[in-house]
Design an enzyme around this catalytic site. Structure first.
Site, short mmCIF file in Angstrom:
data_model
loop_
_atom_site.label_atom_id
_atom_site.label_comp_id
_atom_site.label_asym_id
_atom_site.label_seq_id
_atom_site.Cartn_x
_atom_site.Cartn_y
_atom_site.Cartn_z
N GLN A 66 -22.11 -3.44 25.49
CA GLN A 66 -20.71 -3.19 25.17
C GLN A 66 -20.30 -3.94 23.90
O GLN A 66 -20.98 -4.85 23.45
CB GLN A 66 -19.82 -3.64 26.34
CG GLN A 66 -20.01 -5.10 26.72
CD GLN A 66 -19.56 -5.40 28.13
OE1 GLN A 66 -18.81 -4.66 28.74
NE2 GLN A 66 -20.03 -6.52 28.67
N TYR B 295 -4.97 -12.86 37.99
CA TYR B 295 -6.14 -12.10 38.44
C TYR B 295 -7.21 -13.00 39.04
O TYR B 295 -7.70 -12.76 40.15
CB TYR B 295 -6.72 -11.31 37.27
CG TYR B 295 -7.97 -10.54 37.63
CD1 TYR B 295 -7.89 -9.33 38.31
CD2 TYR B 295 -9.24 -11.03 37.30
CE1 TYR B 295 -9.03 -8.62 38.65
CE2 TYR B 295 -10.38 -10.33 37.64
CZ TYR B 295 -10.28 -9.14 38.31
OH TYR B 295 -11.41 -8.45 38.65
N GLN B 296 -7.58 -14.05 38.32
CA GLN B 296 -8.69 -14.91 38.78
C GLN B 296 -8.36 -15.58 40.11
O GLN B 296 -9.20 -15.64 41.01
CB GLN B 296 -8.99 -15.99 37.72
CG GLN B 296 -9.07 -15.52 36.29
CD GLN B 296 -10.37 -14.81 35.95
OE1 GLN B 296 -11.22 -14.61 36.80
NE2 GLN B 296 -10.50 -14.41 34.70
N GLU C 138 -24.30 -11.43 36.52
CA GLU C 138 -23.61 -10.86 35.35
C GLU C 138 -24.65 -10.19 34.46
O GLU C 138 -25.68 -10.79 34.15
CB GLU C 138 -22.88 -11.96 34.58
CG GLU C 138 -22.43 -11.59 33.18
CD GLU C 138 -21.42 -10.45 33.15
OE1 GLU C 138 -21.67 -9.47 32.43
OE2 GLU C 138 -20.39 -10.55 33.85
N ALA D 261 -26.37 -5.87 38.86
CA ALA D 261 -25.93 -6.28 40.19
C ALA D 261 -26.43 -5.35 41.28
O ALA D 261 -26.69 -5.79 42.40
CB ALA D 261 -24.41 -6.36 40.23
N ASP E 79 -15.94 -8.61 40.52
CA ASP E 79 -15.07 -8.68 39.34
C ASP E 79 -15.66 -7.76 38.29
O ASP E 79 -16.24 -8.20 37.29
CB ASP E 79 -15.02 -10.14 38.85
CG ASP E 79 -14.16 -10.31 37.62
OD1 ASP E 79 -13.42 -9.37 37.27
OD2 ASP E 79 -14.25 -11.38 36.98
N TYR F 245 -2.55 -5.98 31.89
CA TYR F 245 -3.35 -4.89 32.42
C TYR F 245 -2.53 -3.61 32.41
O TYR F 245 -1.29 -3.66 32.47
CB TYR F 245 -3.82 -5.20 33.85
CG TYR F 245 -4.96 -6.20 33.93
CD1 TYR F 245 -5.61 -6.66 32.79
CD2 TYR F 245 -5.39 -6.69 35.15
CE1 TYR F 245 -6.64 -7.58 32.85
CE2 TYR F 245 -6.42 -7.62 35.23
CZ TYR F 245 -7.04 -8.05 34.08
OH TYR F 245 -8.05 -8.96 34.15
#
Length: 369
Positions: free
Chosen positions: A98, A128-129, A173, A205, A223, A292
Site C-alpha cells: 500500500q 478508536y484505540q 501485521e 493474518a 484492527d 473517520y
C-alpha cells in the site's frame, strides 16, 4: 491494498455488479458497494500530488495555480469526501502492499493515511484505540492471552498493556513499513511495541491464524483496514471461523465494523456470519471518531460458546485496574459509562439491519440496548 480498487466487493450480497434478491430478481446495488463505479474519478476531479483518493482539499501542488478545491473519491463512501488542511508532508512511501502517507494537519496533528484512507490522527486516535481494546478486555474477568490482527501503528498494543492480567500479546501485521513509520512519527502509539509481553509477527493474518492452536487466545482484536481488495477476506466466514477456533470457550472477538451511516448492508452481512460462527453472543457497538467517514466507527464484538460474557456491563472495569488509567498516558476517551453506552443503537439501525430485530436463541444473543 495496492491494485485493489474496483476489484471485489465488501458486500457479500453483490456479485458481478448486481444484487440479486432471494427470488432471483435484480435490485439496486447498495451505494457503498459500487466500488468499480466509485473508484473512477468524479467529474472535474483531479489527483493531488500528495493526498490521494478519499479526500478533497485545497491544492498543495505548486503545479496547480488555480487555487481550485480538489475532490477525491473512495469506493467505500462514494459521493462524499473529508477535508483536512495539510501543513506539511512528513513522509510518502510505497510498501509492497500500500501507499503510506504521513502529514501534519492544521487541526488534528499528525495524520497517518494508507492508500488514501485516514487510519488515525493524533487528536482523535484515542477514541478508536481505546474502544477496540477495552470493550473486549474489560468484558473478561482476567484476560491473559490476546492476539491483535493488524494494528501496526501500535495503538491497540498500548491500550492492551494497561491490563496487568495479560501475559501474552501476539500481533500479526502484514506491512512492516506501517510499523517503522509509526515508530518514527507516532511514538505515543508505537510505545505499545515496547511492552515485553508483545510478540510481533510480520505476515498474513489469515495464514497466521490457520497455524494457531485451538483455544489459544482469550481475546482477539481485529484492527483491519476497510474491506476493499485483499482485505475483503477479513470480513468473510472462513476468516471468522479461524478466529472462533483460536479462541477459548467464552473467548471474545472485537472487530472493526464500519459506519452505521454508510454500510448497514455490510454490517448486516457481518452480524449474520458471526451469528453462525460465534455461539455465545454477537453485539454491535459504536464510537465517535471525527476523522473517520461519517464521524463514527462501529465494532462487532462476539463471544464463543462457554462462560457467558456480559459485554454491556464490564465485569473488569478499567477504573478498578491499578494504574491502568494512567499507564503510558492517561485515558482520553474510554470509561465504563462510555463502554455501556456504546451498545445503545439508534432506531434506524435496528430497522435497516434486520438481524438486530430478530429473536435469536439463547445461545445467539444479540444486544440491542
Amino acid at each position: 491494498m495496492e491494485g485493489g480498487e474496483g476489484k471485489g466487493l465488501g458486500c457479500q450480497k453483490t456479485m458481478d455488479g448486481k444484487e440479486s434478491s432471494k427470488n432471483g430478481s435484480v435490485g439496486a446495488i447498495p451505494s457503498c458497494c459500487l466500488k468499480a463505479r466509485a473508484s473512477a474519478p468524479e467529474h472535474d476531479a483531479k489527483c493531488h500530488s500528495t493526498v490521494v483518493s478519499g479526500w478533497f482539499s485545497e491544492s498543495q501542488s505548486t503545479s496547480d495555480k488555480t487555487g481550485k478545491t480538489m475532490y477525491f473519491n473512495n469506493p467505500m463512501w462514494p459521493g462524499e469526501a473529508h477535508s483536512l488542511k495539510v501543513k506539511e508532508i512528513l513522509f510518502k512511501g510505497k510498501s509492497e502492499y500500500q501507499e503510506v502517507l504521513v502529514f501534519e494537519s492544521l487541526a488534528y496533528g499528525k495524520v497517518l493515511v494508507l492508500d488514501g484512507i485516514v487510519q488515525l490522527t493524533e487528536k482523535d486516535e484515542c477514541a478508536y484505540q481505546e474502544m477496540i481494546a477495552h470493550l473486549p478486555l474489560c468484558s473478561l474477568p482476567s484476560p491473559k492471552t490476546v492476539l491483535v490482527v493488524g494494528g501496526g501503528d501500535g495503538g491497540v498494543l498500548r491500550e492492551i498493556s494497561r491490563h496487568n492480567s495479560v501475559e501474552l500479546i501476539d500481533i500479526c501485521e502484514i506491512d512492516k513499513m506501517v510499523i517503522d513509520v509509526s515508530k518514527k512519527y507516532f511514538p505515543e502509539l508505537a510505545v505499545g511495541f515496547e511492552d515485553p509481553r508483545v510478540r510481533l509477527h510480520i505476515g498474513d493474518a489469515v495464514e497466521f491464524l490457520r497455524q494457531v492452536p485451538r483455544g489459544k487466545y482469550d481475546a482477539i482484536i481485529v484492527d483491519s483496514s476497510d474491506p476493499v481488495g485483499p482485505a475483503q477476506e477479513l470480513v468473510e466466514k472462513p476468516f471468522f471461523d479461524t478466529i472462533a477456533k483460536a479462541l477459548r470457550p467464552g473467548g471474545v472477538l472485537c472487530n472493526m465494523a464500519e459506519s452505521m451511516w454508510l454500510h448497514t448492508h455490510l454490517i448486516e452481512d457481518m452480524i449474520s456470519i458471526c451469528r453462525e460462527t460465534f455461539k455465545g453472543s454477537v453485539h454491535y457497538a459504536w464510537a465517535s471518531v471525527p476523522t473517520y467517514p461519517s464521524g463514527i466507527i462501529g465494532f462487532l464484538i462476539c463471544s464463543t460458546e462457554g462462560p457467558h460474557v456480559d459485554f454491556v456491563n464490564p465485569i473488569n472495569p478499567i477504573e478498578k485496574l491499578e494504574g491502568a488509567d494512567k499507564h503510558k498516558r492517561e485515558l482520553r476517551f474510554y470509561n465504563s459509562e462510555i463502554h455501556s453506552a456504546a451498545f445503545a443503537l439508534p432506531a434506524f439501525l435496528k430497522r435497516e439491519v434486520s438481524v438486530l430485530g430478530d429473536s435469536p436463541t439463547p445461545s445467539q444473543r444479540i444486544c440491542v440496548s
